[in-house]
Design a protein around this motif. Sequence first.
Motif, short mmCIF file in Angstrom:
data_model
loop_
_atom_site.label_atom_id
_atom_site.label_comp_id
_atom_site.label_asym_id
_atom_site.label_seq_id
_atom_site.Cartn_x
_atom_site.Cartn_y
_atom_site.Cartn_z
N PHE A 299 5.96 -11.62 -56.62
CA PHE A 299 6.72 -11.38 -55.39
C PHE A 299 8.03 -10.63 -55.60
CE2 PHE A 299 3.89 -14.79 -54.12
CZ PHE A 299 3.53 -14.41 -52.84
N TRP A 300 8.56 -10.64 -56.83
CA TRP A 300 9.80 -9.92 -57.05
C TRP A 300 9.66 -8.80 -58.08
CZ3 TRP A 300 13.13 -8.64 -60.96
CH2 TRP A 300 14.30 -7.96 -60.55
N LEU A 301 9.20 -9.11 -59.28
CA LEU A 301 9.22 -8.12 -60.36
C LEU A 301 8.37 -6.90 -60.06
CD1 LEU A 301 10.17 -7.29 -63.16
CD2 LEU A 301 8.19 -8.51 -64.12
N MET A 302 7.13 -7.10 -59.64
CA MET A 302 6.24 -5.95 -59.43
C MET A 302 6.72 -5.04 -58.28
SD MET A 302 4.32 -6.25 -61.94
CE MET A 302 3.25 -4.86 -61.61
N PRO A 303 7.15 -5.57 -57.15
CA PRO A 303 7.74 -4.68 -56.13
C PRO A 303 9.00 -3.97 -56.63
CG PRO A 303 7.08 -6.74 -55.12
CD PRO A 303 6.95 -6.93 -56.61
N TRP A 304 9.80 -4.68 -57.44
CA TRP A 304 11.01 -4.07 -58.00
C TRP A 304 10.67 -2.90 -58.92
CZ3 TRP A 304 13.30 -4.12 -63.06
CH2 TRP A 304 14.67 -3.81 -63.10
N LEU A 305 9.60 -3.03 -59.71
CA LEU A 305 9.15 -1.91 -60.54
C LEU A 305 8.65 -0.76 -59.66
CD1 LEU A 305 7.25 -3.79 -63.40
CD2 LEU A 305 9.52 -2.71 -63.52
N GLY A 306 7.99 -1.11 -58.55
CA GLY A 306 7.57 -0.07 -57.60
C GLY A 306 8.75 0.69 -57.03
N TYR A 307 9.81 -0.05 -56.69
CA TYR A 307 11.03 0.61 -56.21
C TYR A 307 11.58 1.56 -57.26
CZ TYR A 307 16.07 1.08 -56.23
OH TYR A 307 17.34 1.58 -56.36
N HIS A 308 11.61 1.13 -58.53
CA HIS A 308 12.16 2.00 -59.57
C HIS A 308 11.27 3.21 -59.83
CE1 HIS A 308 15.95 0.47 -61.03
NE2 HIS A 308 15.51 -0.75 -60.80
N PHE A 309 9.98 3.09 -59.60
CA PHE A 309 9.13 4.27 -59.68
C PHE A 309 9.60 5.33 -58.68
CE2 PHE A 309 5.68 6.73 -57.80
CZ PHE A 309 5.20 7.40 -58.90
N TRP A 310 9.86 4.89 -57.45
CA TRP A 310 10.31 5.85 -56.45
C TRP A 310 11.73 6.34 -56.75
CZ3 TRP A 310 6.65 8.16 -54.47
CH2 TRP A 310 5.52 7.54 -53.94
N MET A 311 12.59 5.44 -57.20
CA MET A 311 13.96 5.83 -57.52
C MET A 311 13.96 6.92 -58.60
SD MET A 311 17.08 5.05 -56.68
CE MET A 311 18.77 4.88 -57.26
N SER A 312 13.17 6.72 -59.64
CA SER A 312 13.09 7.70 -60.72
C SER A 312 12.45 8.99 -60.23
CB SER A 312 12.26 7.14 -61.89
OG SER A 312 12.79 5.93 -62.36
N THR A 313 11.34 8.86 -59.52
CA THR A 313 10.60 10.04 -59.07
C THR A 313 11.41 10.87 -58.09
OG1 THR A 313 8.49 8.89 -59.39
CG2 THR A 313 8.47 10.83 -57.94
N PHE A 314 12.00 10.21 -57.10
CA PHE A 314 12.81 10.95 -56.13
C PHE A 314 13.93 11.71 -56.82
CE2 PHE A 314 11.88 7.71 -52.48
CZ PHE A 314 10.58 8.19 -52.41
N THR A 315 14.63 11.03 -57.74
CA THR A 315 15.79 11.65 -58.39
C THR A 315 15.38 12.86 -59.20
OG1 THR A 315 16.92 9.52 -58.50
CG2 THR A 315 17.72 11.25 -59.95
N MET A 316 14.31 12.73 -60.00
CA MET A 316 13.96 13.86 -60.86
C MET A 316 13.38 15.02 -60.05
SD MET A 316 10.76 12.42 -63.09
CE MET A 316 9.20 11.85 -62.38
N VAL A 317 12.67 14.73 -58.97
CA VAL A 317 12.14 15.82 -58.15
C VAL A 317 13.26 16.53 -57.39
CG1 VAL A 317 10.70 16.34 -56.14
CG2 VAL A 317 9.81 14.88 -57.95
N HIS A 318 14.26 15.78 -56.95
CA HIS A 318 15.38 16.39 -56.21
C HIS A 318 16.20 17.34 -57.05
CE1 HIS A 318 15.54 12.70 -53.28
NE2 HIS A 318 14.64 13.59 -52.92
#
Length: 441
Positions: A299-318
């Motif tokens: 309920f916490w760790l796996m969604p948090w890793l999902g958030y960091h996937f987007w955080m990393s992906t958005f930043t590097m693509v931008h």
Amino acid sequence: MACRLADSMFLLMGPHQKTIPMQKIAAHYSPGTSHLKWDSLLVRGIKHQPCLNPRRKVQLVQAVAAPFSSSPADTAEYRKQLSESYGFTQIGESLPENVTLKDVMDSLPKKVFEIDNVKAWKSVLTSITSYALGLYMISKAPWYLLPLAWAWTGTAITGFFVIGHDCAHKSFSRNKLVEDIVGTLAFLPLIYPYESWRFKHDRHHAKTNMLSEDTAWHPVWEEEFDSSPALRKAIIYGYGPFRPLMSIAHWLIWHFDLNKFRPNEVKRVKISLACVFSFMLIGWPLIVYKMGIMGWIKFWLMPWLGYHFWMSTFTMVHHTAPHIPFKSSEEWNAAQAQLNGTVHCDYPRWIEILCHSINVHIPHHISSRIPSYNLRAAHKSLQENWGKYLNEAKWNWRLMKTIMTMCHVYNKEQNYVAFDQLAPEDSQPITFLKKVMPDYA
């Protein structure tokens, strides 16, 4: 130096097609200059190798650097070929030197800067509802559907980040206290200290694509890459296969060390740290008490890793592309960095809705005071007035492959040199990515 090495190693971010032995003149595109060289014609048209191994003897024809106005690299046809190679839909022309950031900002409609309380709180309701739905999906999903539930929930809490992001930029409410409270609460499930992030992120906006000063990420220095075999391996993995999760290291390194903040910032940072640690000390034990360690993971760790996937992906693509340079403070130009050096990327509609259009990123860098719900209107205005200068993409695997297998070590003339060109014997992770990552745009 040790801190600089660690930061480079962990901060965020080709051609990837097989070449065929056919020679063609290509030009390396970089705002302001061009370098002509003999290169290979790659599959799907003229593809581009942005850098050659400086340690390998290569026969090439190179012209003296010249302004783009007289360079064949600054043709629409060449930029079209280059954008296809990299996975972009458009690579923009180089912005003229005499254009200022104020010129661009003044071209935007005044209404895009207006705060709408109804729209702001609607975004909060959207994020809370989608997050609650995600938790419900996790609780009911059979094990084989859990990855889908985690993907949804991780994307939903990325919306919390965007709300806090608006608060930090003073584009959520006209009441500063409301913004600080909402921003702090929105960041708590992400374990982000709001004030720490705000101070560092403000510097990213002030120094976007400035070589050493940008706090979002910057390329690896060759001296760091060559400093030790162990660090080299860590950097290769961090900027290669682990790159979509490297915002975790950035989060840990940049936001909890009081020594990284100015004296007048420390008090507010301490308050944010106290809030985060209180949430961890109360919230995590409650989750474990009710559902056990596996419940905490689900309920916490796996969604948090999902958030960091987007955080990393958005930043590097931008902010990452082979043709977009990082410049020293002496050469840096604000309008070029924000308009010409920031990438707009379209993602699937459900991601855009849950993440409140944060990927409409160019207008956000023109002015961070534009609320997230006005970014699309602002981008439309930029397309009408400055469209030929914009770098735009629709998310695709070739774009990701370009970033993860090419954009590595800083080079002043070529922007980047890939790891496997500098150290092929240590770059198996990069050659592996080239083989296994899909290559379609």
